[in-house]
Design a protein around this motif. Structure first.
Motif, short mmCIF file in Angstrom:
data_model
loop_
_atom_site.label_atom_id
_atom_site.label_comp_id
_atom_site.label_asym_id
_atom_site.label_seq_id
_atom_site.Cartn_x
_atom_site.Cartn_y
_atom_site.Cartn_z
N VAL A 23 0.84 -1.20 0.00
CA VAL A 23 0.00 0.00 0.00
C VAL A 23 0.88 1.24 0.00
O VAL A 23 1.65 1.48 0.93
CB VAL A 23 -0.93 0.02 1.22
N GLN A 24 0.75 2.05 -1.04
CA GLN A 24 1.57 3.23 -1.20
C GLN A 24 0.88 4.45 -0.61
O GLN A 24 -0.32 4.64 -0.75
CB GLN A 24 1.87 3.48 -2.68
N HIS A 25 1.67 5.28 0.06
CA HIS A 25 1.16 6.53 0.60
C HIS A 25 1.31 7.63 -0.46
O HIS A 25 2.42 7.96 -0.85
CB HIS A 25 1.93 6.92 1.87
N ILE A 26 0.19 8.17 -0.91
CA ILE A 26 0.21 9.18 -1.97
C ILE A 26 -0.18 10.53 -1.39
O ILE A 26 -1.34 10.76 -1.05
CB ILE A 26 -0.76 8.81 -3.12
N PRO A 27 0.77 11.43 -1.22
CA PRO A 27 0.44 12.74 -0.64
C PRO A 27 -0.30 13.64 -1.62
O PRO A 27 -0.17 13.50 -2.84
CB PRO A 27 1.82 13.32 -0.31
N SER A 28 -1.09 14.55 -1.08
CA SER A 28 -1.83 15.48 -1.92
C SER A 28 -0.94 16.65 -2.33
O SER A 28 -0.12 17.13 -1.55
CB SER A 28 -3.04 16.02 -1.15
N THR A 29 -1.11 17.12 -3.57
CA THR A 29 -0.36 18.28 -4.05
C THR A 29 -1.24 19.53 -4.04
O THR A 29 -0.83 20.59 -4.50
CB THR A 29 0.15 18.04 -5.48
N HIS A 30 -2.46 19.39 -3.53
CA HIS A 30 -3.40 20.51 -3.35
C HIS A 30 -3.83 21.19 -4.65
O HIS A 30 -4.23 22.35 -4.63
CB HIS A 30 -2.81 21.55 -2.40
N ASN A 31 -3.73 20.48 -5.80
CA ASN A 31 -4.29 21.05 -7.02
C ASN A 31 -5.72 20.54 -7.20
O ASN A 31 -6.16 19.65 -6.47
CB ASN A 31 -3.43 20.72 -8.25
N LYS A 32 -6.46 21.11 -8.17
CA LYS A 32 -7.88 20.79 -8.33
C LYS A 32 -8.11 19.30 -8.63
O LYS A 32 -9.05 18.69 -8.12
CB LYS A 32 -8.50 21.65 -9.43
N GLU A 33 -7.25 18.74 -9.49
CA GLU A 33 -7.40 17.33 -9.84
C GLU A 33 -7.26 16.45 -8.60
O GLU A 33 -8.03 15.52 -8.40
CB GLU A 33 -6.37 16.93 -10.89
N ASP A 34 -6.27 16.77 -7.78
CA ASP A 34 -6.08 16.01 -6.55
C ASP A 34 -7.25 16.18 -5.60
O ASP A 34 -7.69 15.24 -4.94
CB ASP A 34 -4.79 16.46 -5.85
N PHE A 35 -7.78 17.40 -5.52
CA PHE A 35 -8.90 17.66 -4.63
C PHE A 35 -10.09 16.78 -4.98
O PHE A 35 -10.70 16.15 -4.11
CB PHE A 35 -9.29 19.14 -4.71
N ASP A 36 -10.42 16.74 -6.27
CA ASP A 36 -11.55 15.91 -6.71
C ASP A 36 -11.27 14.43 -6.48
O ASP A 36 -12.16 13.67 -6.08
CB ASP A 36 -11.85 16.16 -8.20
N LYS A 37 -10.03 14.02 -6.73
CA LYS A 37 -9.65 12.62 -6.57
C LYS A 37 -9.77 12.17 -5.13
O LYS A 37 -10.33 11.12 -4.82
CB LYS A 37 -8.22 12.41 -7.07
#
Length: 472
Positions: free
Chosen positions: A90-104
């Motif tokens: 299980v990989q930890h994927i940090p958020s980059t705070h862009n719109k695409e990430d927000f929706d995801k």
């Protein structure tokens, strides 16, 4: 639900191998969490990792679960073993705070909630909606610190002296001593009694506004012992006494303490009684393991030496750390701030009345001994009372809530730890009391515990006798 996988996840011990600053101890210490909150946070993390392992889509942790996850990632070997167990890296994927990430991550959060509900039921708001343990108190942080207010209050007090003098002088000229002093003392008593009743009621009201599943309703006996007494040594005294009662530690004839070889007293499963079960549970606690380890390390020793070693151990330090953090969080709240401001204003007003009378007496060359003594004592009482007010939720309100409202609904019969919280030193083993008293006296006299332990001999002996994605 894959019960076999879930049971395997449940059995996985994040504290293996055990150590002085293991996973759960470190997690609690670094986040100022209570033992119960830490245990449940770890359980919620395991639930999340089960969902990550069994889902083909991205799932998202809460902030609290993510905190546990970050901690586990640091323990690389344990995390690798855990991922091997669940059959997925299980990989930890940090958020980059862009719109695409927000929706995801928004979709992942909604998906996680649905999957969680299907497998484990409704999510707990405490662990899935709040960002930290103390948010369940529902307390908004004040914008003005108490110290800042005190400085401002003192300046206002000074500024009011001259106008108050002009206003009160005609009235004071009509009241002669000792009548004024008697009236002033009566007013002081009435004000302090009134404030105490208001403070107790209001602080309890603040606590009752907390989330019904808040950590304050799930405190352990020793956490309450620390709250009530504000002394970590009392917590250590309780654990050591339990180990003595359960024959894990022994007090020798010369008042030294040593570890008993418990391997000789193991009970067969078929003959385990309720008492033996409690003993087995006690000996498996981190506190007992650490206490026995330290005792073995230092060997046969006097209790002050053992107590001094234990008070700096992380497993014990966390009791005081999380409870002190609770007090600070509470005292920094808007609700407590208002209460403190009111207390200060009322008491400062009373002090101003006495101070003006004192100034008048001096300016008119009148005897001022009585009003001077009364005003000085009032000032000392105000300083003590305001300091006590910042501790009242710990030393009085929360312990009283447990005694009167919470514990009566629980089955705590024959639970020594709860009895220790309720009755204090009265439940300590008779042979252990003198050793505890010696430590207390030694601390009160600001003496060095090590000096006693290293040079005790018979003299001290005699004295003692008296995973999937992360939307950060």
């Amino acid at each position: 639900m894959n019960n076999e996988l879930w049971n395997s996840i449940l059995k996985f011990d994040l504290d293996n191998p055990p150590s002085e600053y293991g996973f759960s101890t470190r997690l609690a210490n670094e986040n100022y969490w209570t033992n119960d909150f830490t245990a449940v946070a770890i359980l919620e993390y395991k639930k999340f990792m089960y969902l990550a392992a069994t889902s083909n889509f991205m799932v998202s942790p809460s902030e609290i679960v993510d905190t546990v996850w970050h901690q586990h990632l640091i323990f690389t070997q344990s995390y690798q073993e855990f991922c091997t167990l669940i059959g997925k890296q299980v990989q930890h994927i940090p958020s980059t705070h862009n719109k695409e990430d927000f929706d995801k991550f928004k979709q992942a959060k909604e998906r996680t909630k649905k999957l969680y509900s299907e497998s484990f039921g409704e999510q707990s708001n405490i662990f899935w909606e709040y960002s930290g343990m103390y948010e369940s108190l529902n307390l908004k942080k004040a914008t003005i610190k108490l110290r800042t207010f005190l400085v401002f209050g003192i300046l206002v007090f000074i500024a009011l002296i001259l106008p108050s003098y002009s206003l009160l002088k005609p009235i004071y000229l009509q009241i002669h001593n000792p009548n004024f002093v008697l009236l002033f003392i009566s007013l002081i008593i009435i004000v302090f009694i009134g404030l105490e009743l208001i403070n107790r009621y209001y602080i309890k009201k603040i606590l009752l506004s907390s989330d019904s599943q808040s950590f304050i309703y799930k405190l352990e006996p020793y956490e309450l012992v620390y709250l009530k007494t504000q002394k970590l040594t009392n917590v250590i005294n309780g654990f050591v006494n339990e180990l003595i009662d359960n024959k894990a530690l022994k007090i020798n004839a010369d008042n030294t303490i040593r570890v008993v070889n418990t391997s000789k007293t193991k009970v067969k499963p078929k003959t385990i009684t309720a008492l033996a079960t409690r003993k087995k549970t006690l000996l498996n606690t981190k506190e007992a393991i650490e206490t026995i380890r330290v005792s073995k390390e230092i060997g046969k020793s006097f209790y002050p030496v053992l107590a001094k070693q234990l008070v700096n151990k992380p497993i014990y330090e966390n009791v005081s750390n999380c409870m002190d953090a609770f007090k600070k969080y509470f005292n920094k709240s808007v609700k407590f701030g208002y209460l403190f401001y009111i207390n200060f204003a009322v008491l400062a007003s009373i002090l101003l009345l006495g101070f003006i009378r004192l100034v008048m007496g001096i300016s008119r060359d009148k005897p001022v001994t009585q009003i001077f003594i009364t005003t000085v004592f009032l000032l000392i009482a105000i300083i003590y009372y305001l300091n006590r007010l910042t501790k009242l939720v710990c030393i009085q309100t929360l312990p009283e809530m447990y005694k009167k409202d919470i514990l009566p609904t629980r089955d705590i019969e024959n639970n020594w730890q709860w009895n220790y919280f309720l009755m204090g030193p009265a439940v300590l083993t008779t042979a252990f009391v003198p050793l505890v008293n010696y430590v207390e006296n030694n601390n009160n006299n600001s003496s060095s515990n090590s000096s006693c332990g290293s040079s005790c001999g018979s003299s001290c002996g005699s004295s003692c006798s008296s995973c999937g994605g992360c939307g950060d």
